[in-house]
Design a protein around this motif. Sequence first.
Motif, PDB file in Angstrom:
ATOM      1  N   GLU A   1      69.423  45.221  16.970  1.00  0.00           N
ATOM      2  CA  GLU A   1      70.821  44.817  16.797  1.00  0.00           C
ATOM      3  C   GLU A   1      71.374  45.371  15.483  1.00  0.00           C
ATOM      4  O   GLU A   1      72.496  45.882  15.424  1.00  0.00           O
ATOM      5  CB  GLU A   1      70.931  43.291  16.831  1.00  0.00           C
ATOM      6  CG  GLU A   1      72.320  42.757  16.764  1.00  0.00           C
ATOM      7  CD  GLU A   1      72.387  41.234  16.782  1.00  0.00           C
ATOM      8  OE1 GLU A   1      73.521  40.723  16.762  1.00  0.00           O
ATOM      9  OE2 GLU A   1      71.340  40.553  16.793  1.00  0.00           O
TER      10      GLU A   1
ATOM     11  N   ASP B   1      71.764  49.212  15.798  1.00  0.00           N
ATOM     12  CA  ASP B   1      72.939  49.522  16.623  1.00  0.00           C
ATOM     13  C   ASP B   1      74.226  49.338  15.827  1.00  0.00           C
ATOM     14  O   ASP B   1      75.173  50.131  15.954  1.00  0.00           O
ATOM     15  CB  ASP B   1      72.972  48.648  17.880  1.00  0.00           C
ATOM     16  CG  ASP B   1      71.890  49.007  18.891  1.00  0.00           C
ATOM     17  OD1 ASP B   1      71.267  50.094  18.762  1.00  0.00           O
ATOM     18  OD2 ASP B   1      71.656  48.186  19.803  1.00  0.00           O
ATOM     19  N   LEU B   2      74.266  48.319  14.991  1.00  0.00           N
ATOM     20  CA  LEU B   2      75.444  48.071  14.169  1.00  0.00           C
ATOM     21  C   LEU B   2      75.644  49.207  13.159  1.00  0.00           C
ATOM     22  O   LEU B   2      76.767  49.675  12.951  1.00  0.00           O
ATOM     23  CB  LEU B   2      75.308  46.717  13.456  1.00  0.00           C
ATOM     24  CG  LEU B   2      76.556  46.149  12.807  1.00  0.00           C
ATOM     25  CD1 LEU B   2      77.645  45.891  13.843  1.00  0.00           C
ATOM     26  CD2 LEU B   2      76.216  44.857  12.080  1.00  0.00           C
TER      27      LEU B   2
ATOM     28  N   LYS C   1      74.705  52.287  13.561  1.00  0.00           N
ATOM     29  CA  LYS C   1      75.164  53.455  14.330  1.00  0.00           C
ATOM     30  C   LYS C   1      76.645  53.373  14.676  1.00  0.00           C
ATOM     31  O   LYS C   1      77.311  54.399  14.793  1.00  0.00           O
ATOM     32  CB  LYS C   1      74.342  53.587  15.620  1.00  0.00           C
ATOM     33  CG  LYS C   1      72.937  54.060  15.387  1.00  0.00           C
ATOM     34  CD  LYS C   1      72.160  54.103  16.696  1.00  0.00           C
ATOM     35  CE  LYS C   1      70.690  54.382  16.439  1.00  0.00           C
ATOM     36  NZ  LYS C   1      69.898  54.255  17.668  1.00  0.00           N
ATOM     37  N   LYS C   2      77.176  52.176  14.842  1.00  0.00           N
ATOM     38  CA  LYS C   2      78.597  52.004  15.174  1.00  0.00           C
ATOM     39  C   LYS C   2      79.505  52.275  13.975  1.00  0.00           C
ATOM     40  O   LYS C   2      80.719  52.377  14.128  1.00  0.00           O
ATOM     41  CB  LYS C   2      78.865  50.582  15.674  1.00  0.00           C
ATOM     42  CG  LYS C   2      78.318  50.307  17.052  1.00  0.00           C
ATOM     43  CD  LYS C   2      78.617  48.869  17.456  1.00  0.00           C
ATOM     44  CE  LYS C   2      77.984  48.555  18.800  1.00  0.00           C
ATOM     45  NZ  LYS C   2      78.149  47.131  19.150  1.00  0.00           N
ATOM     46  N   HIS C   3      78.922  52.369  12.792  1.00  0.00           N
ATOM     47  CA  HIS C   3      79.698  52.565  11.567  1.00  0.00           C
ATOM     48  C   HIS C   3      79.103  53.715  10.755  1.00  0.00           C
ATOM     49  O   HIS C   3      78.626  53.517   9.631  1.00  0.00           O
ATOM     50  CB  HIS C   3      79.740  51.268  10.750  1.00  0.00           C
ATOM     51  CG  HIS C   3      80.312  50.139  11.515  1.00  0.00           C
ATOM     52  ND1 HIS C   3      81.672  49.917  11.597  1.00  0.00           N
ATOM     53  CD2 HIS C   3      79.729  49.192  12.296  1.00  0.00           C
ATOM     54  CE1 HIS C   3      81.899  48.874  12.370  1.00  0.00           C
ATOM     55  NE2 HIS C   3      80.733  48.418  12.814  1.00  0.00           N
TER      56      HIS C   3
ATOM     57  N   THR D   1      83.816  49.570   6.942  1.00  0.00           N
ATOM     58  CA  THR D   1      83.826  48.960   8.271  1.00  0.00           C
ATOM     59  C   THR D   1      82.520  48.230   8.569  1.00  0.00           C
ATOM     60  O   THR D   1      82.513  47.243   9.299  1.00  0.00           O
ATOM     61  CB  THR D   1      84.078  50.009   9.370  1.00  0.00           C
ATOM     62  OG1 THR D   1      83.041  51.001   9.328  1.00  0.00           O
ATOM     63  CG2 THR D   1      85.443  50.653   9.196  1.00  0.00           C
TER      64      THR D   1
ATOM     65  N   ALA E   1      81.641  44.000   9.604  1.00  0.00           N
ATOM     66  CA  ALA E   1      80.933  43.887  10.886  1.00  0.00           C
ATOM     67  C   ALA E   1      79.594  43.182  10.702  1.00  0.00           C
ATOM     68  O   ALA E   1      79.209  42.335  11.522  1.00  0.00           O
ATOM     69  CB  ALA E   1      80.725  45.275  11.497  1.00  0.00           C
TER      70      ALA E   1
END
Length: 175
Positions: free
Chosen positions: A98, A101-102, A104-106, A123, A127
């Motif tokens: 988790e 993945d977070l 990678k999203k930023h 960002t 998050a």
Amino acid sequence: MTSTTSTWDAKKKRLDALKRPEQPFTICEDPEVRERRNRAKAAHQRATEVLADLPPEEEHRDLYEARVKETKTELAAAQKAFDAASVTLRFIALERQEYEDLVKKHPASEVEEAAGEDFALETFAPALISASSLDGMPVDYALHCLNTWSPADARGLWNAAWTIQHHQRTDLGKG
């Protein structure tokens, strides 16, 4: 069942029952209340240490015991006032996937990457605060706090969410 299997099964059961680490973050709006609590805590600790260092035959031991009781009462009152003037937020360590993945999203910008950053802090910070909040803080409110609180308080909020992700419970020492 072999001894090794039963040993592993017992350890696995304990490992599976481990809870993820949690981190509280308390913010107190009244510096005088916070300082009163800090002074009361220090006074109680000093009184307790003095009493612990006294020889059992100390003639005036009852006076020292009374001082410990007095500082304990003051600490309880100061803590109650502190709790009433404070808000505590709670954060939990995310599961590894988790968290990754977070990140990678930023993704970090080229400038941030050149500076050695793994993510875009602007960002990623709100998050992560939101994702690790046990109180359900939305991303937009985390961003609001980071943008409107004092730099020290905003940094404290970020540190609470960040440090719990890096809290290590393991010991690789000898033995």
